[in-house]
Design a protein around this motif. Structure first.
Motif, PDB file in Angstrom:
ATOM      1  N   ALA A 175       0.816  -1.218   0.000  1.00 31.56           N
ATOM      2  CA  ALA A 175       0.000   0.000   0.000  1.00 31.56           C
ATOM      3  C   ALA A 175       0.849   1.267   0.000  1.00 31.56           C
ATOM      4  O   ALA A 175       0.310   2.371  -0.075  1.00 31.56           O
ATOM      5  CB  ALA A 175      -0.918   0.000   1.225  1.00 31.56           C
ATOM      6  N   ALA A 176       2.166   1.109   0.067  1.00 31.41           N
ATOM      7  CA  ALA A 176       3.051   2.274   0.178  1.00 31.41           C
ATOM      8  C   ALA A 176       3.092   3.063  -1.129  1.00 31.41           C
ATOM      9  O   ALA A 176       2.901   2.519  -2.222  1.00 31.41           O
ATOM     10  CB  ALA A 176       4.453   1.821   0.561  1.00 31.41           C
ATOM     11  N   ASP A 177       3.353   4.364  -1.003  1.00 31.61           N
ATOM     12  CA  ASP A 177       3.457   5.257  -2.157  1.00 31.61           C
ATOM     13  C   ASP A 177       4.903   5.252  -2.641  1.00 31.61           C
ATOM     14  O   ASP A 177       5.705   6.120  -2.294  1.00 31.61           O
ATOM     15  CB  ASP A 177       3.016   6.667  -1.765  1.00 31.61           C
ATOM     16  CG  ASP A 177       3.041   7.625  -2.954  1.00 31.61           C
ATOM     17  OD1 ASP A 177       3.099   7.131  -4.100  1.00 31.61           O
ATOM     18  OD2 ASP A 177       3.013   8.849  -2.725  1.00 31.61           O
ATOM     19  N   ALA A 178       5.242   4.244  -3.436  1.00 31.99           N
ATOM     20  CA  ALA A 178       6.609   4.095  -3.942  1.00 31.99           C
ATOM     21  C   ALA A 178       6.554   3.237  -5.194  1.00 31.99           C
ATOM     22  O   ALA A 178       5.478   2.801  -5.622  1.00 31.99           O
ATOM     23  CB  ALA A 178       7.504   3.468  -2.876  1.00 31.99           C
ATOM     24  N   ASP A 179       7.701   3.003  -5.804  1.00 29.04           N
ATOM     25  CA  ASP A 179       7.793   2.201  -7.023  1.00 29.04           C
ATOM     26  C   ASP A 179       7.247   0.803  -6.738  1.00 29.04           C
ATOM     27  O   ASP A 179       7.864   0.014  -6.019  1.00 29.04           O
ATOM     28  CB  ASP A 179       9.258   2.130  -7.462  1.00 29.04           C
ATOM     29  CG  ASP A 179       9.436   1.424  -8.805  1.00 29.04           C
ATOM     30  OD1 ASP A 179       8.724   0.436  -9.062  1.00 29.04           O
ATOM     31  OD2 ASP A 179      10.313   1.848  -9.575  1.00 29.04           O
ATOM     32  N   GLN A 180       6.093   0.490  -7.313  1.00 31.28           N
ATOM     33  CA  GLN A 180       5.442  -0.780  -7.008  1.00 31.28           C
ATOM     34  C   GLN A 180       6.233  -1.981  -7.522  1.00 31.28           C
ATOM     35  O   GLN A 180       6.164  -3.064  -6.944  1.00 31.28           O
ATOM     36  CB  GLN A 180       4.018  -0.793  -7.584  1.00 31.28           C
ATOM     37  CG  GLN A 180       3.047   0.078  -6.807  1.00 31.28           C
ATOM     38  CD  GLN A 180       2.913  -0.363  -5.356  1.00 31.28           C
ATOM     39  OE1 GLN A 180       2.698  -1.531  -5.066  1.00 31.28           O
ATOM     40  NE2 GLN A 180       3.051   0.590  -4.433  1.00 31.28           N
ATOM     41  N   GLY A 181       6.985  -1.787  -8.605  1.00 30.91           N
ATOM     42  CA  GLY A 181       7.816  -2.884  -9.092  1.00 30.91           C
ATOM     43  C   GLY A 181       8.879  -3.271  -8.084  1.00 30.91           C
ATOM     44  O   GLY A 181       9.105  -4.454  -7.810  1.00 30.91           O
ATOM     45  N   VAL A 182       9.528  -2.251  -7.502  1.00 32.98           N
ATOM     46  CA  VAL A 182      10.549  -2.503  -6.482  1.00 32.98           C
ATOM     47  C   VAL A 182       9.914  -3.096  -5.233  1.00 32.98           C
ATOM     48  O   VAL A 182      10.428  -4.061  -4.650  1.00 32.98           O
ATOM     49  CB  VAL A 182      11.305  -1.202  -6.143  1.00 32.98           C
ATOM     50  CG1 VAL A 182      12.219  -1.416  -4.943  1.00 32.98           C
ATOM     51  CG2 VAL A 182      12.108  -0.721  -7.345  1.00 32.98           C
ATOM     52  N   ILE A 186      10.585  -6.737  -3.386  1.00 33.07           N
ATOM     53  CA  ILE A 186      10.936  -6.882  -1.969  1.00 33.07           C
ATOM     54  C   ILE A 186       9.975  -7.841  -1.279  1.00 33.07           C
ATOM     55  O   ILE A 186      10.386  -8.743  -0.544  1.00 33.07           O
ATOM     56  CB  ILE A 186      10.922  -5.503  -1.272  1.00 33.07           C
ATOM     57  CG1 ILE A 186      12.049  -4.626  -1.817  1.00 33.07           C
ATOM     58  CG2 ILE A 186      11.053  -5.668   0.245  1.00 33.07           C
ATOM     59  CD1 ILE A 186      11.984  -3.188  -1.349  1.00 33.07           C
ATOM     60  N   VAL A 187       8.683  -7.658  -1.535  1.00 33.94           N
ATOM     61  CA  VAL A 187       7.679  -8.508  -0.890  1.00 33.94           C
ATOM     62  C   VAL A 187       7.838  -9.960  -1.327  1.00 33.94           C
ATOM     63  O   VAL A 187       7.836 -10.883  -0.501  1.00 33.94           O
ATOM     64  CB  VAL A 187       6.256  -8.004  -1.207  1.00 33.94           C
ATOM     65  CG1 VAL A 187       5.209  -9.032  -0.768  1.00 33.94           C
ATOM     66  CG2 VAL A 187       6.002  -6.672  -0.521  1.00 33.94           C
ATOM     67  N   SER A 188       7.989 -10.177  -2.636  1.00 34.22           N
ATOM     68  CA  SER A 188       8.027 -11.550  -3.149  1.00 34.22           C
ATOM     69  C   SER A 188       9.288 -12.297  -2.732  1.00 34.22           C
ATOM     70  O   SER A 188       9.264 -13.518  -2.559  1.00 34.22           O
ATOM     71  CB  SER A 188       7.903 -11.547  -4.675  1.00 34.22           C
ATOM     72  OG  SER A 188       9.001 -10.871  -5.267  1.00 34.22           O
ATOM     73  N   SER A 189      10.400 -11.564  -2.558  1.00 30.94           N
ATOM     74  CA  SER A 189      11.652 -12.245  -2.234  1.00 30.94           C
ATOM     75  C   SER A 189      12.005 -12.212  -0.757  1.00 30.94           C
ATOM     76  O   SER A 189      12.699 -13.113  -0.262  1.00 30.94           O
ATOM     77  CB  SER A 189      12.809 -11.634  -3.036  1.00 30.94           C
ATOM     78  OG  SER A 189      12.967 -10.258  -2.730  1.00 30.94           O
TER      79      SER A 189
END
Length: 231
Positions: A175-182, A186-189
């Motif tokens: 939900a953070a306001d940042a580069d969703q790809g990055v 981070i979340v997936s790994s």
């Protein structure tokens, strides 16, 4: 059972430690009290103090029991293989007893049963050219692996504790306001492998410890080749 209960004939220090080990496997090294252990043995807490000592002494005996299951690898192995042969099997043994990894990080060098392993590990590094940096290299390898393992232990101890809960972290990250790809990377790994049932979580932790071990070994090898940084 009250603290005024009589001492139990036949209750030995070894049996007390065995029950403390079982409690640790079921909960966490710091997740039980002397009273919990006394209730499990159906004796008064004073009986445990009489036979073994207080919580600190019992905890130390639990850690010694766990460490006794770890084999010292063959001294003839090349240094990187020697540390793989030490750390990876030790991860399974220590990892089955939450809290032991952190205890070793804090108190390990004071534990006499560990000294033969420390001695052999430093000797292997001396033999393979680490010189005056052999002891520090040993500490880096072992402490990095223990730190990776301890992180999962502590998270299970406080798994429902708000911001430290991985599910909460994952939701907040997405939900953070940042580069969703990055963020998704981070979340997936870094989060997803540690969320799920216990088997999946343990598998993720095993992979992470192996990753930390390999990066530490490669890094030390590179530093040895190019020269050590000045203190």
């Amino acid at each position: 059972m009250t603290d005024d209960a009589p001492f139990h004939a036949g209750l030995t220090p070894d049996r007390i430690v065995a029950e403390a080990v079982a409690l640790t496997r079921e909960t966490h090294l710091m997740g039980w009290s002397v009273r919990d252990l006394a209730r499990r043995l159906d004796v008064a807490a004073s009986v445990l103090y009489h036979h073994v000592g207080g919580k600190d002494v019992i905890v130390r005996r639990v850690v010694e029991h766990v460490i006794a299951q770890i084999s010292i690898p063959d001294a003839d192995l090349p240094w990187q293989d020697w540390y793989r042969a030490l750390v990876l099997p030790a991860r399974e043994i220590i990892g089955a007893h939450d809290g032991v990894a952190k205890w070793l990080l804090m108190h390990g060098p004071t534990l006499e049963p560990l000294l033969p392993t420390v001695e052999r590990g430093v000797q292997v590094l001396l033999r393979d050219g680490f010189g005056d940096h052999a002891a520090m290299a040993y500490a880096a390898i072992v402490n990095n692996a223990l730190s990776a393992l301890a992180m999962g232990d502590d998270r299970r101890l406080v798994e429902d504790d708000g911001p430290r809960d991985l599910e909460t972290m994952r939701t907040a990250m997405r939900a953070a306001d940042a580069d969703q790809g990055v963020l998704e990377l981070i979340v997936s790994s870094m989060i997803d492998p540690f969320v799920g049932d216990e088997a999946a979580t343990r598998a993720g932790e095993a992979w992470y410890v192996a990753f930390i071990l390999e990066t530490t070994l490669v890094g030390l090898d590179a530093m040895r080749a190019r020269g050590w940084p000045a203190p």
